[in-house]
Design an enzyme around this catalytic site. Structure first.
Site, mmCIF file in Angstrom:
data_model
loop_
_atom_site.group_PDB
_atom_site.id
_atom_site.type_symbol
_atom_site.label_atom_id
_atom_site.label_comp_id
_atom_site.label_asym_id
_atom_site.label_seq_id
_atom_site.Cartn_x
_atom_site.Cartn_y
_atom_site.Cartn_z
ATOM 1 N N LYS A 35 -112.079 -58.277 -101.240
ATOM 2 C CA LYS A 35 -110.800 -57.590 -101.030
ATOM 3 C C LYS A 35 -110.372 -57.710 -99.567
ATOM 4 C CE LYS A 35 -113.316 -53.226 -100.370
ATOM 5 N NZ LYS A 35 -113.732 -51.956 -101.005
ATOM 6 N N ARG A 130 -112.543 -40.097 -105.751
ATOM 7 C CA ARG A 130 -111.532 -40.996 -105.212
ATOM 8 C C ARG A 130 -110.853 -41.734 -106.364
ATOM 9 N NH1 ARG A 130 -112.933 -46.023 -101.192
ATOM 10 N NH2 ARG A 130 -113.894 -46.753 -103.123
ATOM 11 N N TYR A 244 -102.195 -50.612 -67.464
ATOM 12 C CA TYR A 244 -101.320 -49.482 -67.775
ATOM 13 C C TYR A 244 -101.923 -48.164 -67.316
ATOM 14 C CZ TYR A 244 -98.103 -52.103 -70.815
ATOM 15 O OH TYR A 244 -97.155 -52.955 -71.309
ATOM 16 N N MET A 292 -101.464 -54.704 -75.739
ATOM 17 C CA MET A 292 -101.189 -55.333 -77.032
ATOM 18 C C MET A 292 -101.700 -56.764 -77.102
ATOM 19 S SD MET A 292 -97.591 -55.759 -79.079
ATOM 20 C CE MET A 292 -97.125 -54.049 -78.951
#
Ligand SMILES: *Cc1c(COP(=O)(O)O)cnc(C)c1O
Length: 349
Positions: A35, A130, A244, A292
Site C-alpha cells: 500500500k 478501526r 529561518y 521546504m
C-alpha cells in the site's frame, strides 16, 4: 544534479521477504503489503521484486492502488484491498479482479448485491476498533458470509510491535473465538505479529514495514538510501546565525553546506537541529531550520567539501531518522515524496 537521489535496494526487499517467510512454517503463506505506493518506494518495482522472491498475495489500502499492482504483476497475483468495497469501487474491483476485505455489514450487502459470486475476504475487529466486523455483528452474519466461501478471514493487531503488550494475546484469543471451526484461510499478523511467533501466523502473514527495512523487524536489511547534493558552502563567523528565525548561531567560525532537499521531500522540519548528514561515515549536524527545499549542515569537520551528503545511510537508517523527528520509520518512508531522482539497484536475478 539539483535534486536528492533516492536509491531503492530491490535485492534487500527480496531478502527481507525471504527472512520473514523463513520465520513461519512452510504451510504458512507469506504475503506482502504494498500500500501507499509500496511504502513510498514505488509500488510497481517493489511488487515485481517481491513476486520474483516468491510472494503471491499482495495487499493495498484502496482499489486505485491495486491497479498499479495488477499492471505490474499480471493476472496471477492475488490482490487484497484493506479498505474493502466502498460505494463507487464496484467496477474497479471487478475489472481488476481485486479481493476486497469487507469490513461491515453494509459492505457485505454491497458486495453480494453488486458482484454476486465475486471473491472477497472478511475483516474482523478483535480489539483495535478501526476496521472490521465486531463479534456480535460477525455472529449475526457468519453463516451467510461463510456460505459464500470467503478467500480470507483476517484481523489486525494494534500493539504487535510491543512484544510485552497483553493486547496481543487478547486479540489472538478473540480471533480464535471468532474463526475457529470456520475452515477458511486466516490471517492475523503484519510484520510485528509475524515476529511474535507461530501462534500468530495462521495461514497467511501480511508483512509491510519489515520488507522495507523498518522496525519492528530489527534484522531487516536497509532498503532506502538518500543522498543530497551540496549546492553551496559558506564560512560563517562567530555570532552569525543560519536559517529561518536564526535558531542556530555559530559560537566559532564554521563551514556550512546547503543541500538540496527539505521538508517537501519528507525530511521533516522536526529534524531541525536533531539529525546528522553523513560523508563516508563522518557525521555532520543539521544546523538551523530545515526549510521546504534546503537543509543547512555544519561540515567544518570534513577535510574538503563533498559533492553530496547522505541522510539515509548505514549510519542513520529510517528508524534512527524517525526517532530524531519524533516519529516512526513508516512515516519517514511514505513521506519521501516525488522530487528525488529515484534509482533501483538489484532485482534482476
Ligand atoms: C499496513 C497494514 C499491514 C502491514 O503492517 P506492517 O506493520 O507495515 O507490517 C498489515 N495489515 C493491515 C491491516 C495493515 O493496515
Amino acid at each position: 544534479m539539483g535534486t536528492g537521489t533516492l536509491t531503492i535496494d530491490l535485492d534487500a526487499i527480496a531478502a527481507n521477504w525471504q527472512s520473514l517467510n523463513s520465520l513461519s512454517a512452510d504451510t504458512v503463506e507469506t504475503g506482502a503489503v504494498v500500500k501507499a505506493d509500496g511504502y513510498g518506494l514505488g509500488a510497481a518495482r517493489v511488487a515485481r521484486a517481491l513476486a520474483k522472491a516468491g510472494a503471491r498475495s499482495f495487499f493495498v489500502a484502496i482499489p486505485e492502488e491495486g491497479a498499479a499492482i495488477r499492471e505490474a504483476l499480471g493476472r496471477d497475483a492475488e490482490i487484497y484491498v484493506f479498505g474493502g468495497h466502498m460505494a463507487g469501487d464496484t467496477d474497479m474491483i471487478h475489472d481488476l479482479d481485486l479481493v476486497p476485505l469487507l469490513n461491515s455489514i453494509d459492505q457485505l450487502t454491497r458486495h453480494f448485491e453488486s458482484l454476486p459470486g465475486a471473491p472477497f475476504g472478511i475483516q474482523l475487529d478483535t480489539g483495535m476498533n478501526r476496521l472490521g466486523l465486531e463479534p456480535a455483528e460477525w455472529e449475526a452474519v457468519a453463516t451467510l458470509a461463510l456460505s459464500q466461501s470467503p478467500r480470507l478471514l483476517m484481523s489486525h493487531l494494534a500493539s504487535a510491535d510491543d512484544t510485552e503488550s497483553p493486547q496481543n494475546d487478547a486479540q489472538l484469543r478473540r480471533f480464535h473465538e471468532m474463526t475457529d471451526g470456520t475452515d477458511r484461510p486466516r490471517s492475523l499478523s503484519a510484520t510485528g505479529g509475524t515476529l511474535l511467533g507461530p501462534d500468530y501466523h495462521f495461514d497467511l502473514t501480511r508483512p509491510g514495514i519489515g520488507l522495507y527495512g523498518g522496525l519492528p523487524f530489527a534484522e531487516a536489511r536497509p532498503v532506502a538510501h538518500v543522498s543530497l547534493p551540496v549546492i553551496q558552502t559558506r564560512e560563517v563567523a562567530a555570532g552569525e546565525s543560519v536559517g529561518y528565525n536564526a535558531t542556530w548561531t555559530a559560537s566559532e567560525p564554521r563551514i556550512i553546506a546547503t543541500v538540496a532537499a527539505g521538508y517537501a521531500d519528507g525530511l521533516l522540519r522536526a529534524l531541525s537541529g536533531k539529525a546528522m548528514l553523513y560523508c563516508e561515515g563522518t557525521p555532520c549536524p543539521i544546523v538551523g531550520r530545515v526549510s521546504m527545499d534546503l537543509i543547512t549542515v555544519d561540515i567544518t569537520g570534513l577535510p574538503e567539501v563533498p559533492p553530496a551528503l547522505d541522510i539515509l545511510c548505514s549510519e542513520q537508517g529510517v528508524d534512527t531518522l524517525a526517532e530524531a523527528a519524533g516519529t516512526i520509520g513508516y512515516e519517514i518512508l511514505t513521506s519521501l515524496g516525488a522530487r528525488y531522482q529515484r534509482k533501483a539497484i538489484g532485482g534482476f536475478a
